[in-house]
Scaffold this motif. Sequence first.
Motif, short mmCIF file in Angstrom:
data_model
loop_
_atom_site.label_atom_id
_atom_site.label_comp_id
_atom_site.label_asym_id
_atom_site.label_seq_id
_atom_site.Cartn_x
_atom_site.Cartn_y
_atom_site.Cartn_z
N MET A 70 0.36 4.76 18.08
CA MET A 70 0.85 5.58 16.99
C MET A 70 1.67 6.71 17.61
N ARG A 71 2.84 6.94 17.03
CA ARG A 71 3.67 8.03 17.54
C ARG A 71 4.08 8.96 16.41
N VAL A 72 4.25 10.22 16.74
CA VAL A 72 4.68 11.21 15.76
C VAL A 72 6.18 11.07 15.56
N VAL A 73 6.58 10.90 14.31
CA VAL A 73 8.00 10.78 13.97
C VAL A 73 8.55 12.15 13.58
N ALA A 74 7.76 12.92 12.83
CA ALA A 74 8.23 14.23 12.37
C ALA A 74 7.06 15.11 11.99
N GLU A 75 7.27 16.39 12.14
CA GLU A 75 6.38 17.41 11.59
C GLU A 75 7.24 18.21 10.63
N ILE A 76 6.87 18.17 9.36
CA ILE A 76 7.68 18.79 8.32
C ILE A 76 7.02 20.10 7.91
N PRO A 77 7.72 21.21 8.08
CA PRO A 77 7.12 22.50 7.73
C PRO A 77 6.91 22.63 6.22
N HIS A 78 5.77 23.22 5.89
CA HIS A 78 5.46 23.50 4.49
C HIS A 78 4.49 24.67 4.43
N ALA A 79 4.62 25.49 3.41
CA ALA A 79 3.81 26.71 3.30
C ALA A 79 2.35 26.41 2.95
N SER A 80 2.08 25.34 2.20
CA SER A 80 0.73 25.08 1.70
C SER A 80 -0.12 24.22 2.62
N PHE A 81 0.49 23.34 3.41
CA PHE A 81 -0.27 22.46 4.29
C PHE A 81 0.61 21.90 5.39
N LYS A 82 -0.02 21.25 6.34
CA LYS A 82 0.68 20.63 7.45
C LYS A 82 1.05 19.20 7.07
N ILE A 83 2.30 18.83 7.32
CA ILE A 83 2.77 17.47 7.05
C ILE A 83 3.21 16.85 8.36
N THR A 84 2.59 15.73 8.72
CA THR A 84 2.96 14.99 9.92
C THR A 84 3.25 13.56 9.52
N VAL A 85 4.35 13.01 10.05
CA VAL A 85 4.71 11.63 9.78
C VAL A 85 4.56 10.85 11.08
N PHE A 86 3.80 9.76 11.02
CA PHE A 86 3.58 8.89 12.17
C PHE A 86 4.24 7.54 11.91
N SER A 87 4.53 6.84 12.98
CA SER A 87 4.96 5.44 12.89
C SER A 87 3.91 4.62 13.60
N TRP A 88 3.42 3.57 12.90
CA TRP A 88 2.37 2.74 13.48
C TRP A 88 2.35 1.38 12.80
N ASN A 89 2.45 0.35 13.58
CA ASN A 89 2.25 -1.02 13.10
C ASN A 89 3.16 -1.37 11.92
N GLY A 90 4.44 -0.96 12.01
CA GLY A 90 5.39 -1.28 10.95
C GLY A 90 5.27 -0.42 9.71
N LYS A 91 4.52 0.66 9.80
CA LYS A 91 4.34 1.55 8.65
C LYS A 91 4.57 3.00 9.06
N TYR A 92 4.98 3.78 8.07
CA TYR A 92 4.97 5.23 8.22
C TYR A 92 3.66 5.72 7.63
N LEU A 93 2.98 6.60 8.33
CA LEU A 93 1.80 7.26 7.81
C LEU A 93 2.17 8.71 7.57
N ILE A 94 2.07 9.14 6.33
CA ILE A 94 2.36 10.53 5.98
C ILE A 94 1.01 11.21 5.83
N LYS A 95 0.75 12.15 6.72
CA LYS A 95 -0.55 12.83 6.74
C LYS A 95 -0.36 14.29 6.31
N LEU A 96 -1.10 14.67 5.28
CA LEU A 96 -1.10 16.04 4.78
C LEU A 96 -2.45 16.65 5.11
N GLU A 97 -2.44 17.84 5.71
CA GLU A 97 -3.69 18.51 6.09
C GLU A 97 -3.73 19.91 5.52
#
Length: 80
Positions: free
Chosen positions: A1-28
């Motif tokens: 799994m690799r990090v594609v992007a970290e998208i800045p946001h005031a309310s939470f952390k957004i990280t986009v991963f690429s893994w196994n032919g999919k994008y995983l959008i993770k909000l924390e």
Amino acid sequence: MRVVAEIPHASFKITVFSWNGKYLIKLERGPYEQTYKISEMDVLGDEGLKQILDETFINEAVGLFQQMHQNLMAAQERAE
């Protein structure tokens, strides 16, 4: 799994991963997280991801975080 992007946001952390032919959008936010899986074939790169992460999506994610918090608090109260 690799990090594609970290998208800045005031309310939470957004990280986009690429893994196994999919994008995983993770909000924390605090102790909570939401993960969305999207086929890389369904998105046209970074611009496609930005279109998915529109204001409506973000607002609904905030509501889900609030619901998650309420659910956890209610479960802890029942356990006491």
